[in-house]
Write a protein that holds these residues in place. Structure first.
Motif, short mmCIF file in Angstrom:
data_model
loop_
_atom_site.label_atom_id
_atom_site.label_comp_id
_atom_site.label_asym_id
_atom_site.label_seq_id
_atom_site.Cartn_x
_atom_site.Cartn_y
_atom_site.Cartn_z
N ALA A 86 0.74 -1.43 0.04
CA ALA A 86 0.15 0.11 -0.04
C ALA A 86 0.98 1.16 0.04
O ALA A 86 1.44 1.63 -1.02
CB ALA A 86 -0.88 -0.17 1.24
N ASP A 87 0.89 1.92 1.03
CA ASP A 87 1.82 3.14 1.11
C ASP A 87 3.02 2.73 1.74
O ASP A 87 3.99 3.87 1.96
CB ASP A 87 1.30 4.04 2.16
CG ASP A 87 1.06 3.74 3.75
OD1 ASP A 87 0.93 2.50 3.75
OD2 ASP A 87 0.58 4.54 4.41
N HIS A 88 3.70 1.50 1.37
CA HIS A 88 4.93 0.93 1.76
C HIS A 88 5.50 0.02 1.02
O HIS A 88 4.51 -0.76 0.40
CB HIS A 88 5.22 0.94 3.37
CG HIS A 88 4.19 -0.47 3.80
ND1 HIS A 88 3.97 -1.57 3.46
CD2 HIS A 88 3.06 0.17 4.69
CE1 HIS A 88 3.06 -2.02 3.87
NE2 HIS A 88 2.44 -1.20 4.80
N PRO A 89 6.56 -0.48 0.53
CA PRO A 89 7.06 -1.50 -0.19
C PRO A 89 6.56 -2.79 0.21
O PRO A 89 6.91 -3.82 -0.61
CB PRO A 89 8.44 -1.20 -0.39
CG PRO A 89 9.02 -0.55 0.71
CD PRO A 89 7.89 0.11 1.32
N VAL A 90 6.29 -3.10 1.25
CA VAL A 90 6.22 -4.69 1.95
C VAL A 90 4.90 -5.02 1.61
O VAL A 90 3.85 -4.57 2.42
CB VAL A 90 6.74 -4.63 3.36
CG1 VAL A 90 6.39 -6.18 3.81
CG2 VAL A 90 8.09 -4.02 3.56
N SER A 91 4.60 -5.95 0.93
CA SER A 91 3.22 -6.47 0.60
C SER A 91 2.63 -7.44 1.75
O SER A 91 3.35 -8.03 2.43
CB SER A 91 3.25 -7.23 -0.65
OG SER A 91 3.81 -8.65 -0.44
N ILE A 92 1.55 -7.75 1.70
CA ILE A 92 0.94 -8.58 2.59
C ILE A 92 1.48 -10.05 2.54
O ILE A 92 1.60 -10.67 3.77
CB ILE A 92 -0.81 -8.72 2.53
CG1 ILE A 92 -1.21 -7.14 3.03
CG2 ILE A 92 -1.38 -9.44 3.55
CD1 ILE A 92 -1.02 -6.73 4.45
N LEU A 93 1.60 -10.44 1.44
CA LEU A 93 2.33 -11.74 1.53
C LEU A 93 3.74 -11.75 2.00
O LEU A 93 3.95 -12.71 2.67
CB LEU A 93 2.57 -12.24 -0.09
CG LEU A 93 3.33 -13.21 -0.48
CD1 LEU A 93 2.65 -14.64 0.05
CD2 LEU A 93 3.82 -13.28 -1.98
N GLU A 94 4.40 -10.74 1.92
CA GLU A 94 5.82 -10.69 2.50
C GLU A 94 5.54 -10.63 4.32
O GLU A 94 6.28 -11.24 4.98
CB GLU A 94 6.63 -9.71 1.93
CG GLU A 94 7.07 -9.80 0.65
CD GLU A 94 7.48 -8.65 -0.17
OE1 GLU A 94 8.65 -8.69 -0.64
OE2 GLU A 94 6.62 -7.67 -0.47
N ARG A 95 4.54 -9.85 4.60
CA ARG A 95 4.35 -9.79 6.11
C ARG A 95 4.09 -11.22 6.46
O ARG A 95 4.57 -11.48 7.63
CB ARG A 95 3.24 -8.68 6.30
CG ARG A 95 3.74 -7.29 6.13
CD ARG A 95 2.48 -6.34 6.35
NE ARG A 95 2.99 -5.07 6.14
CZ ARG A 95 3.39 -4.19 7.17
NH1 ARG A 95 3.27 -4.69 8.26
NH2 ARG A 95 3.74 -3.06 6.71
N ALA A 96 3.01 -11.83 5.98
CA ALA A 96 2.64 -13.03 6.21
C ALA A 96 3.98 -14.10 6.20
O ALA A 96 3.87 -15.06 7.21
CB ALA A 96 1.33 -13.56 5.41
N GLY A 97 4.43 -14.13 5.23
CA GLY A 97 5.74 -15.05 4.92
C GLY A 97 6.79 -14.83 6.15
O GLY A 97 7.11 -16.08 6.64
N ALA A 98 6.88 -13.60 6.60
CA ALA A 98 7.80 -13.39 7.90
C ALA A 98 7.39 -13.93 8.90
O ALA A 98 8.18 -14.61 9.70
CB ALA A 98 8.10 -11.77 7.86
N LEU A 99 5.81 -14.13 9.24
CA LEU A 99 5.35 -14.60 10.48
C LEU A 99 5.49 -15.97 10.52
O LEU A 99 5.43 -16.64 11.50
CB LEU A 99 3.79 -14.02 10.57
CG LEU A 99 3.48 -12.79 10.88
CD1 LEU A 99 1.99 -12.51 11.08
CD2 LEU A 99 4.24 -12.54 12.24
N GLU A 100 5.53 -16.72 9.09
CA GLU A 100 5.55 -18.29 8.91
C GLU A 100 7.24 -18.44 8.87
O GLU A 100 7.34 -19.62 8.51
CB GLU A 100 4.74 -18.63 7.87
CG GLU A 100 3.11 -18.36 8.56
CD GLU A 100 2.13 -19.27 7.58
OE1 GLU A 100 2.86 -20.40 7.09
OE2 GLU A 100 1.06 -19.20 7.91
N GLY A 101 8.16 -17.65 8.94
CA GLY A 101 9.41 -18.07 8.91
C GLY A 101 10.14 -18.05 7.37
O GLY A 101 10.96 -18.81 7.43
N PHE A 102 9.66 -17.47 6.45
CA PHE A 102 10.21 -17.68 5.03
C PHE A 102 9.99 -16.07 4.37
O PHE A 102 9.13 -15.47 4.62
CB PHE A 102 9.54 -18.84 4.34
CG PHE A 102 8.28 -18.36 3.83
CD1 PHE A 102 8.15 -18.14 2.45
CD2 PHE A 102 7.13 -18.72 4.48
CE1 PHE A 102 6.85 -17.81 1.76
CE2 PHE A 102 5.88 -18.64 3.71
CZ PHE A 102 5.80 -18.10 2.69
#
Length: 304
Positions: free
Chosen positions: A203-219
């Motif tokens: 959205a107003d930053h370069p990190v997508s929801i996919l990347e946020r969710a992936g970080a929470l699951e360790g990848f």
């Protein structure tokens, strides 16, 4: 600054030809009319009326000002007419902002019903990301803004902005036909850690929801392509070039791919209507009700 009320008095004296006749038309006493004329002369700094025991007539300055008073009254009456129109839902204008996937079904469904009911309301439609259009809502260039926020990326609403909730919309996994993940009864995001992904720009930053969710699951997802257009995303998935997360509103009528829900509860976004709490436009409140009805209808038909 000349008083518009006293200008009306002068105009009526000019029309009627006497203080007594003007007083009857204005439903004032003759002394009150005379007093208003005297006050107007003080404001203007010039004599407007010649009086004697038998008659009254306007000076040249009085007649010129009376003609100007007619122009002022015409403008004020036009403004009052516009205000009365804006006070009715069946007239005036409504300026609506919405994001792209809300424009597939949600907004058109509500708009078609609203426009049938209120055909005289002028509609101004603007498509864009909520964070791009929010300043327009704050400064009054928009009456209504259809917005979303992700559970993994909530936003702080600005002061004076209220959000009416419409529906919660899941982010769904989209894979090509025949993909092994489509045959699994339960799928976690981490199960697809080695897949190439098609995702958004954020959205107003370069990190997508996919990347946020992936970080929470360790990848860290392998991003093959970024696009904010779901038609592009789905086309790339259909061609076997990757997998993707797509919100339900972006998946209506999609063919040639498989759609599955992930075992990740945070993967959803909340759709709502943002508006200024002080906005007096009655059409904004009415259209919000039409959006809520459309959202309730869509809630049962979105891909699950």
């Amino acid at each position: 600054m000349l008083s518009s009320n006293r200008l009306r008095v002068l105009l009526e004296v000019f029309r009627a030809g006497s203080i007594a006749a003007a007083a009857r038309e204005l439903k004032l006493s003759p002394s009150a009319v005379s007093h208003q004329l005297a006050r107007l002369e003080d404001e203007a700094g010039v004599g407007l009326v010649e009086r004697n025991a038998q008659s009254l007539r306007l000076t040249d300055a009085g007649r010129r000002l009376a003609h100007r008073a007619q122009e002022v009254v015409d403008i004020l009456e036009a403004a009052e007419k516009d205000l009365r129109a804006q006070a009715r839902v069946d007239a005036g204008a409504l300026r609506i902002g919405f994001f792209a996937s809300a424009g597939y079904r949600l907004v058109p469904l509500a708009l078609s019903r609203f426009a049938d009911r209120y055909p005289a309301v002028t509609l101004d439609l603007v498509e864009g990301q909520p964070f791009e259009l929010l300043p327009d809502l704050e400064r009054g260039a928009l009456d209504i803004l259809v917005v979303f926020e992700h559970a993994l990326d909530p936003w702080d609403r600005p002061e004076g902005i209220e959000v009416v909730p419409l529906l919660d919309e899941p982010q769904l996994l989209v894979v090509p036909n025949g993909h092994p993940a489509a045959r699994r009864p339960r799928i976690r995001l981490a199960d697809l850690a080695d897949e190439p992904w098609i995702t958004t720009f954020g959205a107003d930053h370069p990190v997508s929801i996919l990347e946020r969710a992936g970080a929470l699951e360790g990848f860290t997802p392998q991003i093959r392509c970024r696009s904010d257009h779901y038609e592009v995303t789905i086309g790339l998935v259909r061609a076997g070039l990757g997998v993707a997360l797509v919100p339900s509103l972006g998946l209506h009528g999609v063919t040639g791919v498989q759609i599955r829900r992930l075992q990740t509860p945070q993967l959803h976004r909340r759709i709502g209507v943002a508006r200024r709490a002080t906005n007096p436009n009655p059409a904004a409140k009415s259209f919000t009700a039409y959006l809520r009805t459309a959202a309730a209808q869509l809630r049962n038909s979105l891909p699950a």
